[in-house]
Write a protein that holds these residues in place. Structure first.
Motif, PDB file in Angstrom:
ATOM      1  N   UNK A  86      -6.522  -7.130   9.908  1.00 41.82           N
ATOM      2  CA  UNK A  86      -6.993  -5.890   8.994  1.00 41.82           C
ATOM      3  C   UNK A  86      -6.034  -4.507   9.183  1.00 41.82           C
ATOM      4  N   UNK A  87      -5.877  -4.374  10.578  1.00 40.90           N
ATOM      5  CA  UNK A  87      -5.064  -3.282  10.988  1.00 40.90           C
ATOM      6  C   UNK A  87      -3.759  -3.316  10.408  1.00 40.90           C
ATOM      7  N   UNK A  88      -3.272  -4.704  10.388  1.00 36.89           N
ATOM      8  CA  UNK A  88      -1.736  -4.735  10.022  1.00 36.89           C
ATOM      9  C   UNK A  88      -1.572  -4.518   8.637  1.00 36.89           C
ATOM     10  N   UNK A  89      -2.766  -5.086   7.758  1.00 36.67           N
ATOM     11  CA  UNK A  89      -2.746  -5.010   6.364  1.00 36.67           C
ATOM     12  C   UNK A  89      -2.993  -3.368   5.828  1.00 36.67           C
ATOM     13  N   UNK A  90      -3.844  -2.815   6.557  1.00 35.15           N
ATOM     14  CA  UNK A  90      -4.114  -1.328   6.405  1.00 35.15           C
ATOM     15  C   UNK A  90      -2.889  -0.395   6.576  1.00 35.15           C
ATOM     16  N   UNK A  91      -1.988  -1.042   7.775  1.00 36.76           N
ATOM     17  CA  UNK A  91      -0.791   0.055   8.036  1.00 36.76           C
ATOM     18  C   UNK A  91       0.319  -0.518   6.949  1.00 36.76           C
ATOM     19  N   UNK A  92       0.350  -1.614   6.483  1.00 33.96           N
ATOM     20  CA  UNK A  92       1.316  -1.904   5.417  1.00 33.96           C
ATOM     21  C   UNK A  92       1.007  -1.254   4.006  1.00 33.96           C
ATOM     22  N   UNK A  93      -0.271  -1.083   3.766  1.00 28.78           N
ATOM     23  CA  UNK A  93      -0.856  -0.389   2.596  1.00 28.78           C
ATOM     24  C   UNK A  93      -0.161   1.099   2.692  1.00 28.78           C
ATOM     25  N   UNK A  94      -0.431   1.805   3.989  1.00 33.21           N
ATOM     26  CA  UNK A  94      -0.275   3.164   4.234  1.00 33.21           C
ATOM     27  C   UNK A  94       1.351   3.487   4.130  1.00 33.21           C
ATOM     28  N   UNK A  95       2.019   2.395   4.591  1.00 31.46           N
ATOM     29  CA  UNK A  95       3.627   2.362   4.516  1.00 31.46           C
ATOM     30  C   UNK A  95       4.051   2.475   3.125  1.00 31.46           C
ATOM     31  N   UNK A  96       3.345   1.685   2.171  1.00 33.54           N
ATOM     32  CA  UNK A  96       3.679   1.356   0.777  1.00 33.54           C
ATOM     33  C   UNK A  96       3.476   2.654   0.158  1.00 33.54           C
ATOM     34  N   UNK A  97       2.229   3.190   0.342  1.00 33.16           N
ATOM     35  CA  UNK A  97       1.816   4.411  -0.190  1.00 33.16           C
ATOM     36  C   UNK A  97       2.864   5.589  -0.080  1.00 33.16           C
ATOM     37  N   UNK A  98       3.101   5.763   1.106  1.00 39.04           N
ATOM     38  CA  UNK A  98       4.002   6.817   1.541  1.00 39.04           C
ATOM     39  C   UNK A  98       5.288   6.414   0.873  1.00 39.04           C
ATOM     40  N   UNK A  99       5.888   5.361   0.724  1.00 38.90           N
ATOM     41  CA  UNK A  99       7.079   4.950   0.052  1.00 38.90           C
ATOM     42  C   UNK A  99       7.147   5.037  -1.313  1.00 38.90           C
ATOM     43  N   UNK A 100       5.986   5.012  -2.015  1.00 44.39           N
ATOM     44  CA  UNK A 100       6.042   5.096  -3.324  1.00 44.39           C
ATOM     45  C   UNK A 100       5.841   6.583  -3.957  1.00 44.39           C
TER      46      UNK A 100
END
Length: 109
Positions: A86-100
């Motif tokens: 879950x932590x890895x998933x949340x980290x990926x989501x945060x990175x995707x939002x920042x990149x977009x």
């Protein structure tokens, strides 16, 4: 001299206790004594029973390390694995939002 399973230990910190009692809570002490004291030995039967106790203690130690002694080893490992995922998933989501995100443009009026 050879000592049997129900003989008292004639020396050391467990002096007077039965070999079988010592083996039940500290079989490593008996193994140490057999390997390091020239005047101390166990009968073949006592060695066999002592080895059984030593193996039992090793198994219990492994179970404690894995959490099994308290009956929750699998559950804890499963929960930790799910939490980590879950932590890895949340980290990926945060990175995707920042990149977009589009960089903010300043009005140059």
């Amino acid at each position: 001299m050879q000592y049997d399973w129900n003989d008292p230990l004639p020396f050391g910190k467990y002096k007077g206790m039965l070999i079988s009692e010592i083996a039940s809570f500290n079989p490593k002490y008996l193994a140490w004594a057999v390997n390091n004291l020239s005047k101390f030995d166990l009968t073949p039967n006592a060695r066999k029973l002592g080895q059984r106790e030593l193996n039992k203690h090793r198994e219990q130690s492994m179970q404690r390390q894995n959490g099994w002694a308290w009956g929750f080893g699998k559950a804890v490992k499963s929960a930790a694995s799910a939490w980590s995922a879950r932590l890895i998933h949340l980290e990926h989501e945060a990175r995707n939002r920042a990149a977009n995100r589009k960089p903010a443009t300043r009005d140059q009026s």
